[in-house]
Motif scaffolding. Structure first.
Motif, PDB file in Angstrom:
ATOM      1  N   PHE A 184       0.823  -1.203   0.000  1.00  0.00           N
ATOM      2  CA  PHE A 184       0.000   0.000   0.000  1.00  0.00           C
ATOM      3  C   PHE A 184       0.868   1.268   0.000  1.00  0.00           C
ATOM      4  O   PHE A 184       0.641   2.199   0.763  1.00  0.00           O
ATOM      5  N   GLN A 185       1.840   1.269  -0.881  1.00  0.00           N
ATOM      6  CA  GLN A 185       2.642   2.480  -1.093  1.00  0.00           C
ATOM      7  C   GLN A 185       1.874   3.398  -2.033  1.00  0.00           C
ATOM      8  O   GLN A 185       1.343   2.926  -3.045  1.00  0.00           O
ATOM      9  N   TYR A 186       1.790   4.687  -1.710  1.00  0.00           N
ATOM     10  CA  TYR A 186       1.040   5.550  -2.621  1.00  0.00           C
ATOM     11  C   TYR A 186       1.751   6.878  -2.839  1.00  0.00           C
ATOM     12  O   TYR A 186       2.554   7.322  -2.015  1.00  0.00           O
ATOM     13  N   ILE A 187       1.454   7.470  -3.988  1.00  0.00           N
ATOM     14  CA  ILE A 187       1.938   8.817  -4.312  1.00  0.00           C
ATOM     15  C   ILE A 187       0.752   9.621  -4.850  1.00  0.00           C
ATOM     16  O   ILE A 187      -0.222   9.040  -5.331  1.00  0.00           O
ATOM     17  N   VAL A 188       0.839  10.925  -4.726  1.00  0.00           N
ATOM     18  CA  VAL A 188      -0.164  11.811  -5.325  1.00  0.00           C
ATOM     19  C   VAL A 188       0.566  12.695  -6.331  1.00  0.00           C
ATOM     20  O   VAL A 188       1.526  13.388  -5.978  1.00  0.00           O
ATOM     21  N   SER A 189       0.151  12.629  -7.589  1.00  0.00           N
ATOM     22  CA  SER A 189       0.838  13.382  -8.645  1.00  0.00           C
ATOM     23  C   SER A 189       0.519  14.867  -8.542  1.00  0.00           C
ATOM     24  O   SER A 189      -0.421  15.277  -7.850  1.00  0.00           O
ATOM     25  N   ASP A 190       1.296  15.689  -9.266  1.00  0.00           N
ATOM     26  CA  ASP A 190       1.033  17.133  -9.309  1.00  0.00           C
ATOM     27  C   ASP A 190      -0.356  17.416  -9.864  1.00  0.00           C
ATOM     28  O   ASP A 190      -0.955  18.448  -9.564  1.00  0.00           O
ATOM     29  N   GLY A 191      -0.870  16.487 -10.663  1.00  0.00           N
ATOM     30  CA  GLY A 191      -2.211  16.652 -11.242  1.00  0.00           C
ATOM     31  C   GLY A 191      -3.314  16.139 -10.339  1.00  0.00           C
ATOM     32  O   GLY A 191      -4.486  16.112 -10.727  1.00  0.00           O
ATOM     33  N   GLY A 192      -2.959  15.686  -9.111  1.00  0.00           N
ATOM     34  CA  GLY A 192      -3.967  15.268  -8.145  1.00  0.00           C
ATOM     35  C   GLY A 192      -4.449  13.838  -8.290  1.00  0.00           C
ATOM     36  O   GLY A 192      -5.473  13.448  -7.727  1.00  0.00           O
ATOM     37  N   ILE A 193      -3.698  13.021  -9.037  1.00  0.00           N
ATOM     38  CA  ILE A 193      -4.049  11.603  -9.187  1.00  0.00           C
ATOM     39  C   ILE A 193      -3.286  10.797  -8.142  1.00  0.00           C
ATOM     40  O   ILE A 193      -2.074  10.960  -7.988  1.00  0.00           O
ATOM     41  N   THR A 194      -3.991   9.934  -7.424  1.00  0.00           N
ATOM     42  CA  THR A 194      -3.358   9.062  -6.434  1.00  0.00           C
ATOM     43  C   THR A 194      -3.075   7.705  -7.061  1.00  0.00           C
ATOM     44  O   THR A 194      -3.966   7.093  -7.655  1.00  0.00           O
TER      45      THR A 194
ATOM     46  N   GLN B 136     -12.960   8.156  -9.758  1.00  0.00           N
ATOM     47  CA  GLN B 136     -12.843   6.803 -10.315  1.00  0.00           C
ATOM     48  C   GLN B 136     -11.790   5.999  -9.563  1.00  0.00           C
ATOM     49  O   GLN B 136     -10.779   6.547  -9.128  1.00  0.00           O
ATOM     50  N   LEU B 137     -12.026   4.693  -9.458  1.00  0.00           N
ATOM     51  CA  LEU B 137     -10.999   3.756  -8.998  1.00  0.00           C
ATOM     52  C   LEU B 137     -10.644   2.861 -10.178  1.00  0.00           C
ATOM     53  O   LEU B 137     -11.492   2.116 -10.688  1.00  0.00           O
TER      54      LEU B 137
ATOM     55  N   ALA C  40      -7.167   8.465 -16.022  1.00  0.00           N
ATOM     56  CA  ALA C  40      -7.418   9.077 -14.714  1.00  0.00           C
ATOM     57  C   ALA C  40      -7.561  10.593 -14.810  1.00  0.00           C
ATOM     58  O   ALA C  40      -6.834  11.267 -15.546  1.00  0.00           O
ATOM     59  N   GLN C  41      -8.508  11.108 -14.024  1.00  0.00           N
ATOM     60  CA  GLN C  41      -8.731  12.544 -13.874  1.00  0.00           C
ATOM     61  C   GLN C  41      -8.261  12.955 -12.477  1.00  0.00           C
ATOM     62  O   GLN C  41      -8.045  12.099 -11.614  1.00  0.00           O
ATOM     63  N   PRO C  42      -8.090  14.265 -12.231  1.00  0.00           N
ATOM     64  CA  PRO C  42      -7.714  14.700 -10.883  1.00  0.00           C
ATOM     65  C   PRO C  42      -8.635  14.092  -9.820  1.00  0.00           C
ATOM     66  O   PRO C  42      -9.845  13.997 -10.011  1.00  0.00           O
TER      67      PRO C  42
ATOM     68  N   ILE D 223      -5.596   5.166  -8.786  1.00  0.00           N
ATOM     69  CA  ILE D 223      -5.133   4.023  -9.575  1.00  0.00           C
ATOM     70  C   ILE D 223      -4.508   3.018  -8.615  1.00  0.00           C
ATOM     71  O   ILE D 223      -3.616   3.365  -7.837  1.00  0.00           O
ATOM     72  N   LEU D 224      -4.975   1.777  -8.664  1.00  0.00           N
ATOM     73  CA  LEU D 224      -4.333   0.694  -7.917  1.00  0.00           C
ATOM     74  C   LEU D 224      -3.572  -0.188  -8.895  1.00  0.00           C
ATOM     75  O   LEU D 224      -4.158  -0.690  -9.862  1.00  0.00           O
ATOM     76  N   ILE D 225      -2.275  -0.375  -8.641  1.00  0.00           N
ATOM     77  CA  ILE D 225      -1.466  -1.295  -9.454  1.00  0.00           C
ATOM     78  C   ILE D 225      -1.116  -2.456  -8.537  1.00  0.00           C
ATOM     79  O   ILE D 225      -0.333  -2.331  -7.595  1.00  0.00           O
TER      80      ILE D 225
END
Length: 487
Positions: A330-340, A368-369, A446-448, A452-454
């Protein structure tokens, strides 16, 4: 050099040809690594039989052979020891060769389908923070205090285990936390080890490529707890229907943990956010930087183990609040565009469902997920349609892709996964064989505020195709793609 008879202590010997006073340089079970004056242990594996390589081992200089069936041709000046089971013999010989290092440590084994790596790794972290010198034997890495080594198996072979345990003893390590897989138990790799404790996490659909039935898979896990001595403790998750089964027939002190049942160590989730959990553990509140219900169980297992090993309960909670999540869990990042983007090792139906339910519990449903998921080749095929069904049921979009196809055709794996997708979910499913392209597509869709789960590979930094490992890191890949899209 060691004398052969000394490293045969506790080995069940059926017959001897030659002298056990022979001086031995080292133990080997891979004939290719045999050198002068070694003892060769002939192991029957799933792909090859060590008994077929006895002659080769002797040609390379082996002075003693451990086997379950004596060869027809006996070589002069070579000692042959016939034993009932060579895997068990190897375990005891390895422990004897390294002078029983596990007896000089507080060794705790963690077993179950999901959570082993997280619990073992965070116990390593917690005990380091408590001021101890600590060891770790895990899927992700091997640690001897501050020194790190790569891991190749969840539970290494007996020689490797005892080699690192011995190194830990020499480095002044006092506690070691070890993942114990069903393969490792079944192949006797944990025989001859002295455990002061064992943790049971849960049991769900996995490794049925190796174990013929779920009952055997369960019973192999249970045999680990059956073997623990009276001086050890068992900490079992009794919310899992197999939790009480693991406690049957063990001589060890029985301790339990749960979220839903009455237990020795229990917790209530007060808040659940993407940044962590607020828990009431027994009668005290604690904030931890771990996410989801499945991690609440992991926290309880870690807390209970710390207390069983003598750490004050309030100090254990303080240390828990300072722990960082494990690589690929469950490592996560949030992009500059607001996508997790979340990367998780979830590679079993139960683990995937846990992660998706956790995300769905936390999110507002205004986003969206999107789930990217695959299944490994040359592994349990029965879970493939189940994984795809879970991903398509619990996501707004599901992208089926390649994991580690190994020696299988990735298209065939995807065909088998796709069979689990319900007709009403077809419209939200995509099939993209190339994993990088699948991740890129998820990022483009993906939108802001979307998530996204990988899933499936987690900490792994490779993709195995036709037996060849190519560099591939899910977190590295999604970071790079999201950065490019934000430019």
């Amino acid at each position: 050099m060691k004398i052969l008879k000394d490293i045969l202590y506790k080995v069940a010997i059926e017959s001897v040809k030659g002298s056990t006073e022979t001086a031995i340089q080292k133990i080997e079970f891979d004939s290719r690594k045999v050198e002068a004056n070694d003892v060769f242990v002939a192991i029957r594996g799933s792909l090859s039989n060590g008994h077929d390589y006895i002659e080769k081992a002797i040609q390379l200089g082996a002075k003693a052979i451990i086997c379950d069936t004596l060869p027809e041709n006996i070589t002069k000046d070579v000692t042959y020891i016939q034993v009932k089971d060579t895997n068990t013999a190897l375990a005891f010989m390895a422990a004897n060769y390294f002078e029983d290092p596990s007896a000089k440590l507080k060794l705790v084994g963690v077993t179950g389908t999901n959570g082993k790596t997280t619990i073992a790794s965070l116990l390593f972290q917690l005990f380091q923070k408590a001021g101890f010198k600590v060891g770790l034997l895990s899927t992700v890495k091997i640690m001897v205090d501050e020194k790190e080594y790569p891991a190749t198996h969840t539970t290494p072979d007996s020689l490797t285990i005892n080699h690192y345990l011995n190194e830990m003893v020499e480095a002044g390590v006092t506690h070691c936390f070890m993942e114990v897989s069903s393969h490792g138990i079944h192949q006797k790799r944990t025989e001859a080890l002295h455990f002061v404790g064992g943790i049971f996490t849960n049991l769900s659909h996995d490794h049925l490529d190796y174990h013929p039935t779920f009952a055997e898979y369960r019973d192999v896990k249970k045999s680990f707890f059956d073997s623990l001595p009276k001086s050890a403790f068992v900490l079992s998750n009794i919310d899992d229907k197999n939790g009480t089964v693991m406690l049957q027939n063990t001589a060890a002190k029985k301790q339990t943990y749960a979220l839903k049942s009455y237990a020795d160590y229990r917790a209530q989730i007060l808040e659940s956010q993407l940044s962590g959990l607020l828990l009431k553990v027994n009668d005290n509140e604690v904030w931890v930087k771990l996410i989801g219900t499945f991690n609440a169980y992991n926290v309880l297992a870690i807390y209970g183990t710390a207390v069983e090993l003598g750490i004050d309960s309030l100090e254990a909670l303080r240390l828990l609040s300072d722990l960082e999540s494990v690589s690929g869990r469950f490592q996560y990042i949030v992009s500059d565009g607001g996508i997790t983007a979340v990367v998780d090792y979830a590679h079993t139906p139960d683990a995937l469902e846990n992660v998706l339910k956790t995300i769905n519990d936390i999110r507002t449903k205004n986003e969206q997920l999107i789930t990217v998921v695959g299944c490994g080749g040359n592994r349990d095929k029965t879970k493939r349609p189940i994984m795809a069904k879970i991903a398509s049921d619990l996501s707004d979009k599901a992208i089926l892709t390649s994991d580690n196809p190994r020696n299988e055709d990735p298209e065939v794996i995807l065909d088998e996964m796709e069979q689990g997708v319900e007709p009403h979910n077809y419209k939200k499913m995509l099939r993209i064989t190339d994993r990088k392209q699948a991740i890129k597509t998820a990022c483009q869709l993906a939108q802001p505020k979307d998530i996204i789960l990988i899933a499936g590979k987690g900490h792994e930094t490779y993709q195995e195709i036709n037996g060849v490992r190519h560099h591939f890191d899910d977190m590295e890949t999604v970071k790079e793609i999201l950065e490019q899209l934000n430019k």
